[in-house]
Design an enzyme around this catalytic site. Structure first.
Site, PDB file in Angstrom:
ATOM      1  N   GLY A 167       0.786  -1.216  -0.148  1.00  0.00           N
ATOM      2  CA  GLY A 167      -0.034  -0.091   0.219  1.00  0.00           C
ATOM      3  C   GLY A 167       0.914   1.415  -0.001  1.00  0.00           C
ATOM      4  O   GLY A 167       0.705   2.213  -0.688  1.00  0.00           O
ATOM      5  N   PHE A 168       1.723   1.212   0.883  1.00  0.00           N
ATOM      6  CA  PHE A 168       2.723   2.434   1.050  1.00  0.00           C
ATOM      7  C   PHE A 168       2.058   3.530   1.294  1.00  0.00           C
ATOM      8  O   PHE A 168       2.514   4.929   1.261  1.00  0.00           O
ATOM      9  CB  PHE A 168       3.587   2.570  -0.320  1.00  0.00           C
ATOM     10  CG  PHE A 168       4.458   1.172  -0.299  1.00  0.00           C
ATOM     11  CD1 PHE A 168       5.366   0.767   0.479  1.00  0.00           C
ATOM     12  CD2 PHE A 168       4.116   0.565  -1.776  1.00  0.00           C
ATOM     13  CE1 PHE A 168       5.844  -0.505   0.157  1.00  0.00           C
ATOM     14  CE2 PHE A 168       4.646  -0.740  -1.865  1.00  0.00           C
ATOM     15  CZ  PHE A 168       5.470  -1.167  -0.991  1.00  0.00           C
TER      16      PHE A 168
ATOM     17  N   ILE B 113      -0.614  -5.449   5.200  1.00  0.00           N
ATOM     18  CA  ILE B 113      -0.346  -4.954   3.814  1.00  0.00           C
ATOM     19  C   ILE B 113       0.733  -5.618   3.210  1.00  0.00           C
ATOM     20  O   ILE B 113       1.270  -5.196   2.474  1.00  0.00           O
ATOM     21  CB  ILE B 113      -0.399  -3.471   3.792  1.00  0.00           C
ATOM     22  CG1 ILE B 113       0.521  -3.002   4.895  1.00  0.00           C
ATOM     23  CG2 ILE B 113      -1.681  -2.836   4.027  1.00  0.00           C
ATOM     24  CD1 ILE B 113       0.879  -1.340   4.788  1.00  0.00           C
TER      25      ILE B 113
ATOM     26  N   ARG C 265      11.321  -2.611  20.619  1.00  0.00           N
ATOM     27  CA  ARG C 265      11.320  -4.005  20.540  1.00  0.00           C
ATOM     28  C   ARG C 265      10.997  -4.323  19.358  1.00  0.00           C
ATOM     29  O   ARG C 265      10.234  -4.128  18.623  1.00  0.00           O
ATOM     30  CB  ARG C 265      10.554  -4.283  21.705  1.00  0.00           C
ATOM     31  CG  ARG C 265      10.272  -6.079  21.856  1.00  0.00           C
ATOM     32  CD  ARG C 265       9.499  -6.231  23.068  1.00  0.00           C
ATOM     33  NE  ARG C 265       9.193  -7.643  23.330  1.00  0.00           N
ATOM     34  CZ  ARG C 265       7.956  -8.086  23.718  1.00  0.00           C
ATOM     35  NH1 ARG C 265       6.971  -7.169  23.979  1.00  0.00           N
ATOM     36  NH2 ARG C 265       7.767  -9.332  23.777  1.00  0.00           N
TER      37      ARG C 265
ATOM     38  N   LYS D  28      12.894 -11.599  11.051  1.00  0.00           N
ATOM     39  CA  LYS D  28      12.742 -11.960   9.784  1.00  0.00           C
ATOM     40  C   LYS D  28      11.809 -10.976   9.136  1.00  0.00           C
ATOM     41  O   LYS D  28      12.318 -10.622   8.107  1.00  0.00           O
ATOM     42  CB  LYS D  28      12.041 -13.389   9.606  1.00  0.00           C
ATOM     43  CG  LYS D  28      12.382 -13.991   8.263  1.00  0.00           C
ATOM     44  CD  LYS D  28      12.062 -15.439   8.153  1.00  0.00           C
ATOM     45  CE  LYS D  28      12.104 -15.978   6.705  1.00  0.00           C
ATOM     46  NZ  LYS D  28      11.707 -17.418   6.426  1.00  0.00           N
ATOM     47  N   THR D  29      10.669 -10.868   9.568  1.00  0.00           N
ATOM     48  CA  THR D  29       9.723  -9.639   8.991  1.00  0.00           C
ATOM     49  C   THR D  29      10.315  -8.316   9.110  1.00  0.00           C
ATOM     50  O   THR D  29      10.162  -7.465   8.326  1.00  0.00           O
ATOM     51  CB  THR D  29       8.252 -10.035   9.570  1.00  0.00           C
ATOM     52  OG1 THR D  29       8.510  -9.875  10.936  1.00  0.00           O
ATOM     53  CG2 THR D  29       7.865 -11.315   9.113  1.00  0.00           C
TER      54      THR D  29
ATOM     55  N   GLY E 152       7.250   0.661  15.930  1.00  0.00           N
ATOM     56  CA  GLY E 152       6.861   0.551  14.402  1.00  0.00           C
ATOM     57  C   GLY E 152       8.044   0.740  13.573  1.00  0.00           C
ATOM     58  O   GLY E 152       8.721   1.882  13.703  1.00  0.00           O
TER      59      GLY E 152
ATOM     60  N   GLY F 177       7.839   0.368   9.854  1.00  0.00           N
ATOM     61  CA  GLY F 177       7.619   0.266   8.359  1.00  0.00           C
ATOM     62  C   GLY F 177       8.020   1.554   7.523  1.00  0.00           C
ATOM     63  O   GLY F 177       8.227   1.399   6.445  1.00  0.00           O
ATOM     64  N   GLU F 178       8.272   2.577   8.330  1.00  0.00           N
ATOM     65  CA  GLU F 178       8.529   3.923   7.699  1.00  0.00           C
ATOM     66  C   GLU F 178       9.943   4.384   7.896  1.00  0.00           C
ATOM     67  O   GLU F 178      10.553   4.933   7.065  1.00  0.00           O
ATOM     68  CB  GLU F 178       7.504   4.848   7.958  1.00  0.00           C
ATOM     69  CG  GLU F 178       6.090   4.605   7.354  1.00  0.00           C
ATOM     70  CD  GLU F 178       5.063   5.474   7.536  1.00  0.00           C
ATOM     71  OE1 GLU F 178       4.689   5.163   8.737  1.00  0.00           O
ATOM     72  OE2 GLU F 178       4.378   6.258   6.729  1.00  0.00           O
TER      73      GLU F 178
HETATM   74 MO1  MOS Z   1       1.834   5.042   5.615  1.00  0.00          MO
HETATM   75  S1  MOS Z   1       2.437   6.333   4.225  1.00  0.00           S
HETATM   76  O1  MOS Z   1       1.510   5.946   6.697  1.00  0.00           O
HETATM   77  O2  MOS Z   1       0.448   4.378   5.008  1.00  0.00           O
END
Ligand code: MOS
Length: 733
Positions: free
Chosen positions: A231-232, A457, A619, A624-625, A693, A695-696
């Site tokens: 999704g990003f 996602i 943490r 792996k992920t 978190g 992801g970013e």
């Molecule tokens: Mo992310 S750019 O907060 O879906």
């Protein structure tokens, strides 16, 4: 810490994905389902004078054509669940190129595609602003609760008085998210109730928006997104095609599926705005920052507002006493931009961390050392960091990379005939959290089921939530199942802003505690139970058993308790929300990235030959992920540095590179081996599960590290992304 959390656990949904059994939104086949194909505008501004749909309607298999003349009336602003204003066939206005102007519905996808090509639209073209340089700019001091304009001390004065200063303008281009799975919607009405299979980062956000647009109570809308192929940020909102699919399903009385083609992904589903950023830095002779000015201009649409908040990380990474941060917006005849992986921090870190590199050369200080000297204890608003491991990141990744082998002189290192360069950059991203709920259940056979609606996602959410539920309930991983991606499940926020794991993880932990409390209530007066009268905090759970801490033999299994009490299951629930710690502490993840490049001195081609990233994200639940997240962030950041660029024809506002042949993203051959490091970090304040978190943060600073390596290799500074061979050669001459 138990063995379930932390190690490299395989994805629990891996087998479903590689065998094709995981069903994505476009893959549901509903009885009587029809196929919708969008017709998009070909002008950036104006009015529709007429739409001739006669040939399309006469074509084989066509069920009908939806246009602004016959579409059901809805509320295109539909506040709630994201505040996007959606052009959904409500009027004859064209606001941007590639705006949906019709949906052709047929019995097969091929027939709908063919008939869509037969729709003829006549336009009266209006004036269009297509260049940010031509747009009227306005100031955005606040947006979505964030302070976007900040002034502290005397930034201009301190800059003028600085021992050493740099002051430059950097630009980043429009980028489109391009997840592997295109957006897709299947909409079905049962009377007044709407069910939508939607490729979405958040089913509850989607439900709220669809309910508001159609004027329905949220309880009459169900949104399902069990598997999402990336999704990003682009799938964080409901976009026009989803509303139009639901309108068509209503109009034609049958389920309608709309799947965007790749070119349509460059249309009405968001993008990262271009930015123009001025960054000025002033410092003492020892490199200590005395002034920081970060002024961002980005774009929005004529009918909606979205800010790319590029300056935000300047208030976090090394905020000096004299600081100016501003954000201005220009309205263009273009679609509305949206969140794109680390919105603000990605584009902003290119400017700030390029400027830090320029300052390092100007002050003759090693770029790593410059960042260490400016490490901070508080953010610009005076809040202490709940934890901050930037130093550890710089050391860990720098050591793994071999930074000490770098000759500080630009254009001094070679690999054969190639110019070799090494660059560093740092990054930060906030540790966000939103309210979330969870439900956990243990059945009579001892198996566990945990549920919360948030989407996976592709990040590994199914896996880490299963790990967390198993850990907190004390049930083996292989006997634990997690369900997500459905508004019938407990509430959860978007998988966006790197917030899902912190939010849902905290809820799962609380729900498991609630379940254990219920078990204890069951056995409170149970003479047969060794747990009789025990307090919650005296117990541990593992192997399907509850027992006294430090005394594993004093306890019993869930199965035994349920059997004795003749119960089929026991359940726990929770509604979790952040406490006010976020007001007292600045909570952020940090990163350090090191890039090595080789540049062809004749052709200006850049190849990234090595990359090392260290991330401090609290943490890490699964090595792996988590490591895959680092790989993904680095790949996307390398794309940002060297390739990604949506080109717009300024004469007519038309995107010229609306396909993956001309909008370049990295392929395997563009990516070197990546050294991925997680710096151990325990943050007692951030949330109950200690995660920030990831992801970013993994993309923040990556492009700057590459750009700084290119400068080190060549002695040429390119301040405009992407760094293409033509830009590199032009800047050198
Ligand atoms: Mo992310 S750019 O907060 O879906």
């Amino acid at each position: 810490m138990s063995s379930l959390i932390g190690p490299a656990v395989d994805r629990v949904d891996g087998r479903l994905k590689v065998t094709g059994a995981a069903k994505y939104s476009a893959e549901y086949a509903l009885p009587g389902m029809a196929y919708g194909v969008l017709v998009l505008s070909t002008i950036p501004s104006g009015r529709i004078l007429g739409i001739d749909t006669s040939a399309a309607r006469a074509a084989d298999g066509v069920i009908g054509v939806l246009t602004h003349e016959n579409a059901p009336r809805v509320d295109p602003r539909g506040k709630g669940g994201g505040d996007r204003t959606l052009p959904v066939l409500q009027d004859d206005l064209v606001r941007y190129d590639r705006q949906p102007v019709a949906l052709v519905v047929a019995d097969t996808f091929e027939r709908a595609t063919d008939a869509a090509s037969l729709v003829r639209v006549r336009y009266a073209r209006g004036p269009a602003t297509t260049r940010l340089a031509d747009a009227q700019l306005y100031t955005v001091p606040n947006d979505m609760g964030r302070v976007l304009d900040l002034r502290a001390g005397d930034p201009e004065g301190a800059l003028a008085r600085a021992h050493v200063a740099v002051d430059h303008t950097y630009t980043t281009p429009i980028e489109h998210h391009n997840p592997m799975e295109p957006h897709a919607t299947i909409a079905r009405w049962d009377g007044d109730k709407l069910t939508v299979y939607e490729s979405s980062q958040g089913v509850f956000t989607g439900r709220a928006k669809l309910a508001a647009v159609f004027g329905l109570p949220p309880s009459d809308v169900r949104v399902i997104a069990r598997f999402v192929g990336g999704g990003f940020g682009s799938k964080g909102s409901i976009w026009p095609h989803a509303v139009i699919a639901a309108m068509a399903a209503k109009q034609f009385g049958r389920p309608v599926k709309v799947v965007l083609s790749r070119p349509q992904m460059f249309g009405s589903v968001g993008y990262r705005s271009q930015t123009i950023q001025r960054v000025a830095l002033g410092a003492n002779a020892d490199g200590t920052l005395t002034s920081l000015i970060h002024q961002t201009t980005s774009q929005t649409s004529t009918f909606d507002q979205f800010v790319e908040p590029s300056g935000l990380l300047s208030a976090v990474l090394y905020p000096p006493p004299n600081l100016l941060m501003t954000h201005r917006l220009g309205r263009l005849n273009a679609a509305t931009p949206t969140f794109t992986r680390a919105p603000g921090e990605s584009s902003g870190s290119f400017a700030l961390e390029s400027a830090m590199d320029e300052l390092a050369y100007a002050a003759r200080i090693d770029p790593v050392e410059l960042r260490l000297r400016n490490d901070a204890t508080h953010d610009a608003e005076g809040r202490p960091f709940s934890s901050r491991s930037l130093r550890a990141c710089l050391h860990a990744a720098g050591d793994a990379f071999g930074w000490e082998r770098r000759n500080p002189q630009p254009r001094s290192m070679r690999a054969g005939r190639m110019l070799l360069g090494m660059g560093v950059a740092a990054g930060s991203y906030p540790a966000n959290r939103s309210p979330a709920s969870a439900r956990v259940r243990i059945d009579a056979d001892g198996s566990a089921l945990a549920q919360s609606g948030g989407a996976d996602i592709g990040t590994g959410a199914y896996t880490v939530f299963t790990q967390l539920a198993a850990e907190e309930l004390g049930v083996p991983l292989e006997r634990t199942r997690f369900e997500l991606g459905d508004t019938r499940l407990p509430n959860a926020p978007n998988a966006g802003g790197s917030r899902l794991t912190a939010s849902v993880g905290s809820a799962v932990k609380l729900a498991a505690r609630d379940l254990r409390a219920k078990v204890l209530t069951l056995v409170a007066n149970d003479v047969a139970s060794p747990l009789r009268g025990a307090s919650l905090d005296a117990l541990d759970a593992r192997g399907g058993r509850l027992f006294f801490k430090g005394d594993p033999d004093r306890g019993e299994s869930y199965v035994a308790i349920l059997r004795r009490h003749r119960l089929g299951a026991v359940e726990g629930t929770s509604d979790a929300a952040a406490d006010d710690a976020a007001k007292r502490w600045a909570m952020h993840s940090f990163a350090a990235h090191f890039a090595e490049v080789q540049v062809d001195p004749d052709l200006g081609t850049v190849r990234v030959t090595r990359f090392a990233s260290a991330i401090a994200g609290g943490r890490i639940l699964n090595q792996k992920t988590g490591t895959s997240q680092i790989y993904g962030g680095v790949v996307m950041g390398i794309g940002m540095a060297l390739l990604e660029h949506t080109r717009v024809d300024e004469r007519n506002g038309r995107i010229m590179s609306a396909n993956l042949a001309e909008y370049l993203v990295p392929v395997h051959a563009d990516i070197p081996e990546i050294t991925a490091i997680f710096v151990p970090e325990e943050d007692p304040y951030v949330n109950a599960v200690g995660v920030k978190g990831i992801g970013e943060i993994v993309i923040v600073g990556v492009a700057a590290a590459v750009a700084n390596a290119v400068y080190h290799a060549t002695g040429t500074r390119v301040r405009d992304l992407p760094i293409t061979p033509e830009r590199l050669l032009a800047s050198a001459s």
